[in-house]
Structures are given as structure tokens and as C-alpha cells.
Design a protein around this motif. Structure first.
Motif, PDB file in Angstrom:
ATOM      1  N   SER A 181       3.495   6.978  -0.963  1.00 19.87           N
ATOM      2  CA  SER A 181       4.444   7.993  -1.419  1.00 19.87           C
ATOM      3  C   SER A 181       3.909   8.704  -2.655  1.00 19.87           C
ATOM      4  N   ARG A 182       4.687   9.627  -3.155  1.00 13.80           N
ATOM      5  CA  ARG A 182       4.234  10.452  -4.279  1.00 13.80           C
ATOM      6  C   ARG A 182       4.128   9.671  -5.574  1.00 13.80           C
ATOM      7  N   LYS A 183       4.707   8.458  -5.576  1.00 10.51           N
ATOM      8  CA  LYS A 183       4.661   7.650  -6.800  1.00 10.51           C
ATOM      9  C   LYS A 183       3.215   7.297  -7.151  1.00 10.51           C
ATOM     10  N   GLU A 184       2.352   7.261  -6.143  1.00  6.56           N
ATOM     11  CA  GLU A 184       0.969   6.824  -6.339  1.00  6.56           C
ATOM     12  C   GLU A 184       0.099   8.025  -6.717  1.00  6.56           C
ATOM     13  N   LYS A 185      -0.950   7.773  -7.487  1.00  6.51           N
ATOM     14  CA  LYS A 185      -1.874   8.852  -7.848  1.00  6.51           C
ATOM     15  C   LYS A 185      -2.619   9.351  -6.621  1.00  6.51           C
ATOM     16  N   LEU A 186      -3.031  10.607  -6.656  1.00  5.68           N
ATOM     17  CA  LEU A 186      -3.606  11.236  -5.473  1.00  5.68           C
ATOM     18  C   LEU A 186      -4.828  10.486  -4.945  1.00  5.68           C
ATOM     19  N   GLY A 187      -5.770  10.148  -5.841  1.00 10.18           N
ATOM     20  CA  GLY A 187      -7.006   9.475  -5.430  1.00 10.18           C
ATOM     21  C   GLY A 187      -6.686   8.168  -4.729  1.00 10.18           C
ATOM     22  N   ARG A 188      -5.789   7.411  -5.324  1.00 10.60           N
ATOM     23  CA  ARG A 188      -5.350   6.119  -4.797  1.00 10.60           C
ATOM     24  C   ARG A 188      -4.686   6.321  -3.425  1.00 10.60           C
ATOM     25  N   ARG A 189      -3.898   7.423  -3.344  1.00 14.86           N
ATOM     26  CA  ARG A 189      -3.174   7.675  -2.095  1.00 14.86           C
ATOM     27  C   ARG A 189      -4.134   7.943  -0.956  1.00 14.86           C
TER      28      ARG A 189
ATOM     29  N   LYS B  56      -7.154   6.917  -0.751  1.00 12.61           N
ATOM     30  CA  LYS B  56      -7.788   5.645  -0.440  1.00 12.61           C
ATOM     31  C   LYS B  56      -6.871   4.788   0.453  1.00 12.61           C
ATOM     32  N   ASN B  57      -5.588   4.806   0.109  1.00 14.04           N
ATOM     33  CA  ASN B  57      -4.627   4.027   0.883  1.00 14.04           C
ATOM     34  C   ASN B  57      -4.502   4.517   2.320  1.00 14.04           C
ATOM     35  N   VAL B  58      -4.493   5.842   2.474  1.00 13.36           N
ATOM     36  CA  VAL B  58      -4.401   6.382   3.831  1.00 13.36           C
ATOM     37  C   VAL B  58      -5.646   5.991   4.627  1.00 13.36           C
ATOM     38  N   MET B  59      -6.809   5.992   3.924  1.00 12.21           N
ATOM     39  CA  MET B  59      -8.042   5.590   4.597  1.00 12.21           C
ATOM     40  C   MET B  59      -7.933   4.158   5.115  1.00 12.21           C
ATOM     41  N   ALA B  60      -7.243   3.302   4.338  1.00 11.00           N
ATOM     42  CA  ALA B  60      -7.106   1.904   4.735  1.00 11.00           C
ATOM     43  C   ALA B  60      -6.356   1.770   6.060  1.00 11.00           C
ATOM     44  N   LEU B  61      -5.513   2.757   6.360  1.00  7.69           N
ATOM     45  CA  LEU B  61      -4.752   2.699   7.613  1.00  7.69           C
ATOM     46  C   LEU B  61      -5.617   3.049   8.812  1.00  7.69           C
ATOM     47  N   LEU B  62      -6.731   3.727   8.544  1.00  9.82           N
ATOM     48  CA  LEU B  62      -7.525   4.230   9.658  1.00  9.82           C
ATOM     49  C   LEU B  62      -8.075   3.097  10.510  1.00  9.82           C
ATOM     50  N   ALA B  63      -8.514   2.004   9.865  1.00  8.50           N
ATOM     51  CA  ALA B  63      -9.112   0.918  10.636  1.00  8.50           C
ATOM     52  C   ALA B  63      -8.152   0.399  11.705  1.00  8.50           C
ATOM     53  N   PRO B  64      -6.945  -0.045  11.326  1.00  3.55           N
ATOM     54  CA  PRO B  64      -6.041  -0.522  12.377  1.00  3.55           C
ATOM     55  C   PRO B  64      -5.686   0.567  13.390  1.00  3.55           C
ATOM     56  N   LEU B  65      -5.568   1.807  12.924  1.00  4.56           N
ATOM     57  CA  LEU B  65      -5.218   2.877  13.855  1.00  4.56           C
ATOM     58  C   LEU B  65      -6.333   3.076  14.878  1.00  4.56           C
TER      59      LEU B  65
ATOM     60  N   ILE C   9       0.870  -1.177   0.000  1.00  2.00           N
ATOM     61  CA  ILE C   9       0.000   0.000   0.000  1.00  2.00           C
ATOM     62  C   ILE C   9       0.902   1.220   0.000  1.00  2.00           C
ATOM     63  N   ASP C  10       0.987   1.845  -1.159  1.00  2.00           N
ATOM     64  CA  ASP C  10       1.973   2.902  -1.330  1.00  2.00           C
ATOM     65  C   ASP C  10       1.396   4.247  -0.904  1.00  2.00           C
TER      66      ASP C  10
END
Lengths: 576, 279
Positions: free
Chosen positions: B189-197, B199-208, B186-187
Motif C-alpha cells: 500500500s501507499r504506506k510503504e516507500k516507493l523503492g520498497r514497494r 521490491k515487494n511487488v517483485m517478490a510476488l512475481l516468483a509465486p505468480l 509485505i506491504d
């Protein structure tokens, strides 16, 4: 018999009468038919496997039940003659001071002094009295020079002493310890047990310890052990009596290793003296049984030469550029090994593994995977070769369904749907989770969640798996389950590196043990050798295994071989 | 963690010794002083004063370097954009006009505009060192105890102290979780597109959230076992009564405030001081 006579004259501080308790959220009572009296000045150990009800019993003593966890109470509990239901949680805490399991999670204050003072603050104690009292209590636990420090700068043992001071500051006559040994390295655990004992004697406290690491608690005398399982008290006896009985094994509690060894050797335990005292027990003329068992079962394993899978050369790392955490570390890990990395809290064990998987950027040195230098590989690239499983499964799980969780790593690597399904199902089968594939993760037990996190890493087919404290906080049954599972993975050729404080685990399941102290590797050999070397034990905050003492008592001149023999025998006998 | 963000450090400087309450009040007074003036002389003095405070507090510049960098970039943007959108605003508010250079069309650079923009930038520049000093030198519990003493309810004050206490824990959790997820691909970094990024940060919310809930549960029990909430009041271990230096610091800030206000009311007699009159 003498004992009963003296206790009769003492005052009963806690009395349970036909007590039962049922959480509002549960269908059946968690505790039932509990009858128990604890007298002033006694030292009691409560043991039982996970889910036995032992923590619930502890919570009934300090008032968390029924005031924080509501439920239905049957029968009665009396604290110093007052019925529990007529009190409130604050009144209970005047009688019972509690030290909770995880020191880190219970610090309220930003400095040690402030944390110790918390109960006094809530009692509206004036500033001057408060400072005086805090200094006094900190002195008792030998923390007086740390009052200004942040609790998070302390070592594991100091953290626990700070918590103990916080529980003692309001002078509660009863002290309750909920799993005080979890998260402590072996030597610190030993000191913790000694400190509890000293305070109980000097301050005349009644002490109740809830723990499943029986051998470690028995390092100091306890008056009685209560064995709990299936929600009720199965045994209430002296440690010697309990060790002689079969109750421990029946209820999934691990007996001290030296007692297990004596059983293998057919020693008549009822003929021994002071069996629960790990230094002064006396086999009473049965030493020859142990020795002849050893001679009959002795076998030597031949080490096999294997290829290197990870080679670490001259690795250096520090957080601040001043204090090295890893100081020129060299280490080679071979294909198919199952090895342990041990050392005291903060020695650099976890940092080493984080450097390997790329979570931390190293300051110097090289890391090779097979013959490729991986210094420039990203975290994601390294994860294809080396999997890392965090200690707390809750920090890894981010999907609600098991299938999605395991598939996550593959999705982000762009595999097609069919390949993903095949790979996920294969992994779930290996991990024994296939039948749960459509379950939500929240319905799983802790051990099963751990498996899901391992599966989610395993699906990427790494050839090395690093696990941080895989069995922390688990009782013997879950511990064995997790470890046997890891052994089956190892048998499939996966190299397994375990970072652990658990000496039993290291001894039993690994063929190689690397000891790290102050950022340097100070030993790299078999676990049985490490735990027989007094110099290493002291330097790395480990604890000598009781099998070593047994070997000496029985006049066996090669304790290392004796320990190895015991471990191999135990694997054969293992019920799993 | 290689960078410690926003962690209160414990040193023994003149500023660290001040009570949290004093620092809060001084902070507010200085902010008001800066807000209420567009006088370059006052602003220069305030900037110098803020830098002196920052130096006295011995906050290592490394600790704020990153944030400071972001602020400078922001201020630069602000400077340029303000000119682009309202190139004649300085002339408008000051009432005089001295041209320097014309970019063509309405974009004529005047001394007035340059002066106005410099003042505005300087206002921001003053606030940041003062803010840093407040955040990095104030012991949160001591600050909470001061708040309690000026009448804020004990519950709110304890919450403030606890939030500060848990901030490093949660940020440590976040680092661990985000690294573990990066390993699974789950990237962030800036390599990933903004929308995807996102979404990825959202995925971290559950464990946090789940690991934070575990903490909340544990701390709530630990607190009630130690008598939290027994009465509505509480005392504070880290409370410090105001001392001579606290009164001195307050006095200095008030004097500065009064002088600045007097200059505005009686000397320049306007919000803007115009140095260009009579050019």
C-alpha cells in the motif's frame, strides 16, 4: 472364472507387453515389467500411492507419453492393435478420450459449448455439424441448458460434466479419468462416479479410472483393480479379492472404512460376500463379531469447556451487494480446538476464513480475537494472531531458500538478526525441516513444501491457524503425515481450523465440525453426528459414512458411538 | 472480487449482436475519423455518437468508473500542461488571435488556445467510450474466429482467445498471492516507500510465475489431448458470419468517416477549423 471366459471372447483394446518407460530426465525407469491387457467394455480402476507410476501409466494410454513427455520405451504398448510408437498424440486421442484431474485447468473455451467443441474445431468439422454434435453430447451429460455459460460460473460437478462432454465429443471408444474425484465435495464425487458408470454402460465405453480414493470409486461396480507401486503392477484382481488381501495396507492405500472396521473386529473377510459393494455386502453371519468388538471397545469422551479465541457475531458478506455469501453467521471458536468447516463447493467456507483474516472486507457484524474487536485490524495485524495457509503452496512461496522463506514475515516486522535466527530455527525444528534449512525449496516434495508454507506462517506465532484443504490431492501416506503434523501443533496449544471436503479427515482428526450451506451455519457438532444425519447430509452435499451402514447391518443401535469408537481405535493402531 | 475489471459481459443488445470483426473495423474507422480532424463540429458529433453507442451497449457505468476517473485526471493534467508549455500554440495553428486574459509574461490565454485544447481533450474523450464498447461487448473467441477468417493465422488467433480466457485466472491468482504476502507483512500500500514497494511487488512475481507455469503445463496437455495442432487450420464454434446489421454498422461508420473527411477537404480546406475568423 465365468468372468475370464467372457473376457476372452472380447477384443483387446490395450495391450502392454514387458513394457517399461524411463523419462529422459530420470535415472531409473518409472515403469517396468508391465504386462496388461484391457478388453473392450471393461471398467478398470488403477490405484497406487503418489509416485507409484499410476499417472505415468495413464499417460502411456493417451499418448502424452512419449509424444509430450519423451523418454525411453522398452517392450510394447498396443492401442487397438497399433503399436504406440507408430501413432501420434492425435491418433491416440481418437481411441482414448481423457478427462484430466483438475477441471478448472483444462477449460480452453470461454463458454461451455465452445469448450466441448474444441476437439471438433481442431478436426475442422463444419459449423453446423459441430453445433449439432455439441448439443447431442451436452444432452448426454445433462448440460444442454448450460452451453452459453462460462465454465467458471458452474459448480464443481457441472464443470466435470462439461469436461467429460469435451472428452466424449469425438466418440473415442475408451475414456480415461485421471483422479476424477479430486476437488469435488463428497456428494458430487458420488454423482460423478454414478455418471461415469451410466455412460460406460449406455455408450458401451471402455473406462479406465486412475484414483487413490478407493472407497469412493467402489460406490459403483468396477471389473478389475490394478494396484501399482514402485513402477509395476502388483495386483490385477477383482475388487472383492483385493479387499480381502493385505496388499492395500502394505502399499499405503486406504481401504474402505467399513472393511477396516471389520478387520478390527476380526471378521474373516474371505467368508463375506460382495465385499466391494458398499450397499449389498454380506457379512455372512459374522455380524456378532463387529457388535461384540464395539461393546468391548466402547468409550465415551467428555467434552472440556474452553475459552473462546475467536468470536464471530452476525457476520454478513457479499461480493455484489445482492447475493449474500455469508448470511448473519455466528460462530465461536475455542482455544486449542481442532475443528473442521465443511459444506459443498461455493457454500461460503473459504469466504468465511478470508473474512476472518481480513482478505475480504465484511459488510456487517463483528469479529473478536479473545476480547479484542479486530474489525479495524489490517491484514498484517491480524496475521500476528491468525495464520492462513492457502491450498496451493506454489502461491505462497516467494523465496528460493527455505530459511529465507520462513524468515520473510519476521524481517518485515523488523526483528533483529539473532532473534530471527532463533525463531526460524525453532520453527523449522517443530516442522521437522531443520535438517533441510539450507536447501532450496524446489528440491522438496509437495508435502514438504506444504510444511514450509505452514512454517512461514507459524514463525509469526499465531494462536489460530486456518488451513484451506491441507491434504488435497495427497495419497494416504502424505495425508497422514500432514495431519499428524497438524495434530502435534494442536497439542502445543495452537487452535486449528480446517476447511475441507474430505470426510475422513473431518471424522478422524477434528473434534468439532461446522457445516455451512448457502452462507449459513446449519450444524455445529461432532463429525460422527453430522455424517449420521440424513437431513444434514443431503442439505450440505455430504456423504454418509459407510461405518453407519455397517453399524446398521450389525444391529448396533447407536451408530454415532460406533463411529467414534472406530476412530479412537484407529488412532491407537495408527502406524505413524 | 468486488470489481470485475475488463471482463466481457454477455447481454443481448444491438452492439453485442454485431460480429467481432465488425466491431474491430468500426472501432478503427471511428478512431481514424477522430484523429484526422480538428473540427469542433465533427468532434462534438463523434462524442455524441460514442456516448450513444455506449448507452446502447448497456455497459454498467460502475464497471468503468475507476478507469474513467483516471482518464479524467490525465486529461486535466494534459490540458494544463499543454497550456503551460505552449500557451500560444492555438494562435500559431489557427492564425488568428483573440485574447481573454493575461497571467503575465508569455502566459496569455486566448480563445484560440482554449479552442485548440478543448478539441484535443474531446478527441481523447471520444476514443474511450468507443474503446470500452469494443472491449466489453466483444466475445474474444468470436473475435478470434473473425480474425482467422480475414486471414490471420489460426495459431495467432487461438493465442489471442486463450489470453483472454486466462486473464481472469491470472488476476485471481495475483489477488490471492498478494493477500497472502500482505499477511506476512509485505506491504503493497501507499504506506510503504516507493523503492520498497517496487521490491515487494517483485517478490510476488516468483509465486505468480510458478503458479502460471503450472497452468500452462496443464493446458498444453489438455489441448494436445484434444487434437490442438493436428492441422494448420481449424474451425470455430463461435464463428458468426456477417449479417445485415454488421453491414449497416460498417456503412454508418464509413459514411461518417467520408463526411468528416469531405468537410476537411472541401469545406474548411484545412486540418483546423477556425470559428474565430471574422470576429
Amino acid at each position: 472364472m465365468e468372468m475370464t471366459n467372457t473376457t476372452i471372447n472380447k477384443r483387446a483394446v490395450i495391450e502392454f507387453n514387458d513394457f517399461s518407460f524411463q523419462y529422459d530426465s530420470q535415472k531409473r525407469p518409472t515403469l517396468h515389467d508391465v504386462n496388461l491387457t484391457i478388453y473392450e467394455g471393461e471398467k478398470i480402476l488403477i490405484i497406487g500411492p503418489s509416485g507409484s507410476g499410476k499417472s505415468t501409466l495413464g499417460n502411456c494410454l493417451n499418448g502424452l507419453i512419449p509424444f509430450a513427455y519423451p523418454g525411453k520405451i522398452g517392450g510394447s504398448v498396443k492401442l487397438y492393435g497399433h503399436d504406440l510408437t507408430s501413432l501420434n498424440i492425435f491418433k491416440c486421442s481418437q481411441y482414448v478420450g481423457t478427462v484430466l484431474q483438475d477441471a478448472d485447468s483444462q477449460f480452453v473455451g470461454l463458454s461451455v459449448g465452445e469448450d466441448i467443441a474444441f476437439e471438433l474445431e481442431n478436426d475442422n468439422v463444419p459449423l453446423e455439424t459441430m453445433h449439432h454434435k455439441v448439443r447431442e453430447v451436452a444432452g448426454i451429460v445433462d448440460m444442454a441448458s448450460f452451453l452459453q455459460r462460462s465454465p467458471f460460473e458452474l459448480s464443481g460437478g457441472q464443470k466435470q460434466r462439461a469436461c467429460l462432454a469435451g472428452a466424449m465429443v469425438a466418440d473415442a471408444p475408451v475414456l480415461l479419468f485421471d483422479e476424477p474425484l479430486a476437488n469435488l465435495d463428497p456428494s458430487t464425487g458420488k454423482s460423478a462416479i454414478e455418471l461415469i458408470d451410466t455412460i460406460a454402460k449406455q455408450r458401451n465405453k471402455t473406462v479406465i479410472i486412475i484414483e487413490h480414493r478407493l472407497e469412493d470409486v467402489l460406490h459403483r461396480h468396477v471389473d478389475r483393480i490394478l494396484l501399482i507401486n514402485h513402477g509395476t503392477i502388483l495386483a490385477d484382481m477383482t475388487p472383492d479379492e483385493l479387499l480381502c488381501s493385505d496388499l492395500l495396507e502394505q502399499n499405503g492405500i486406504r481401504e474402505p472404512l467399513y472393511v477396516a472396521a471389520m478387520r478390527y473386529a476380526d471378521v474373516d473377510l474371505s467368508q463375506t460376500k460382495h465385499l466391494s459393494d458398499d450397499t449389498h455386502y454380506d457379512l455372512n453371519g459374522q455380524q456378532h463379531l463387529v457388535k461384540s468388538w464395539y461393546q468391548a471397545n466402547r468409550s465415551v469422551v467428555q467434552p472440556i469447556e474452553k475459552e473462546a479465541v475467536l468470536t464471530i457475531n452476525d457476520l454478513c458478506f457479499s461480493y455484489d451487494g445482492i447475493h449474500p455469501i455469508l448470511d448473519h453467521v455466528d460462530l465461536t471458536i475455542h482455544q486449542g480446538e481442532m475443528m473442521a468447516i465443511v459444506g459443498k463447493n461455493g457454500a461460503g467456507k473459504s469466504t468465511l476464513s478470508k473474512c476472518i483474516v481480513g482478505f475480504e472486507k465484511i459488510d456487517g457484524g463483528t469479529i473478536f480475537y479473545k476480547d479484542l474487536c479486530i474489525n479495524d485490524w489490517t491484514i498484517k495485524e491480524r496475521a500476528n494472531a491468525i495464520g492462513y495457509v492457502l491450498q496451493n503452496p506454489n502461491q505462497m512461496i516467494c523465496k528460493t531458500m527455505i530459511y529465507d522463506e520462513v524468515a520473510l514475515g519476521l524481517l518485515s516486522r523488523g526483528y533483529d538478526k539473532d532473534t530471527i535466527e532463533t525463531k526460524v530455527y525453532d520453527t523449522l525444528k517443530i516442522c521437522g525441516l531443520y535438517e533441510y534449512r539450507n536447501w532450496p525449496i524446489c528440491a522438496l516434495s509437495y508435502g514438504q513444501k506444504k510444511r514450509v508454507t505452514i512454517a512461514s506462517i507459524l514463525v509469526l506465532e499465531p494462536s489460530v491457524l486456518i488451513l484451506d484443504e491441507p491434504t488435497a490431492g495427497q495419497d494416504y501416506r502424505h495425508y497422514s503425515e500432514i495431519m499428524e503434523f497438524l495434530t502435534t501443533l494442536n497439542d502445543r496449544g495452537i487452535t486449528i481450523i480446517l476447511i475441507t471436503h474430505d470426510m475422513h479427515l473431518m471424522l478422524e482428526y477434528t473434534d468439532r465440525c461446522v457445516v455451512i450451506t448457502d452462507g449459513k451455519i446449519i450444524a455445529d457438532t461432532a463429525g460422527s453426528v453430522v455424517l449420521s444425519d440424513p437431513r444434514l447430509i443431503e442439505k450440505a452435499y455430504l456423504k454418509r459414512t459407510s461405518l453407519y451402514d455397517l453399524a446398521q447391518k450389525c444391529d448396533i443401535n447407536d451408530p454415532v458411538a460406533f463411529i467414534d469408537t472406530f476412530i479412537r481405535h484407529e488412532h491407537k493402531e495408527s502406524p505413524l | 472480487m468486488k470489481i470485475k475489471l475488463f471482463s466481457y459481459n454477455q447481454l443481448d443488445t444491438l452492439i453485442h449482436q454485431l460480429s467481432g470483426l465488425t466491431k474491430l473495423l468500426c472501432f478503427l474507422i471511428m478512431i481514424f475519423t477522430v484523429i484526422l480532424t480538428y473540427d469542433i463540429r465533427v468532434l462534438l458529433f463523434m462524442l455524441a455518437f460514442a456516448i450513444v453507442c455506449f448507452r446502447i451497449s448497456k455497459i454498467p457505468f460502475d464497471q468503468v468508473k475507476l478507469i474513467f476517473g483516471y482518464i479524467l485526471v490525465f486529461l486535466l493534467f494534459d490540458f494544463v500542461l499543454s497550456f503551460v508549455f505552449a500557451p500560444q500554440y492555438g494562435v500559431e495553428v489557427l492564425g488568428t488571435r483573440h485574447e481573454i486574459f493575461s497571467f503575465g509574461g508569455p502566459f496569455v490565454l486566448t480563445w484560440e488556445e482554449l479552442y485548440y485544447l478543448s478539441c484535443k481533450t474531446m478527441k481523447y474523450l471520444c476514443m474511450f467510450p468507443v474503446g470500452f464498447v469494443f472491449f466489453f461487448t466483444t466475445n474474444p473467441s468470436e473475435f478470434a474466429s473473425s480474425l482467422n477468417h480475414i486471414g490471420v493465422s489460426a495459431k495467432i488467433c487461438t493465442t489471442v482467445a486463450l489470453t483472454m480466457r486466462y486473464f481472469p485466472d491470472v488476476s485471481r491468482d495475483y489477488t490471492n498471492i498478494s493477500l497472502a504476502q500482505q499477511a506476512r507483512g509485505i506491504d503493497m500500500s501507499r504506506k510503504e516507500k516507493l523503492g520498497r514497494r517496487i521490491k515487494n511487488v517483485m517478490a510476488l512475481l516468483a509465486p505468480l510465475i510458478f503458479s502460471t507455469m503450472d497452468r500452462v503445463d496443464a493446458i498444453a496437455n489438455a489441448m494436445s489431448l484434444r487434437g490442438y495442432g493436428k492441422t494448420k487450420k481449424r474451425t470455430w464454434y463461435s464463428f458468426r458470419a456477417l449479417q445485415r446489421n454488421d453491414y449497416l454498422a460498417l456503412a454508418v461508420c464509413i459514411v461518417i468517416f467520408v463526411i468528416s473527411l469531405s468537410i476537411r477537404l472541401f469545406v474548411t480546406k484545412s486540418y483546423f477549423y477556425n470559428p474565430f475568423i471574422g470576429w
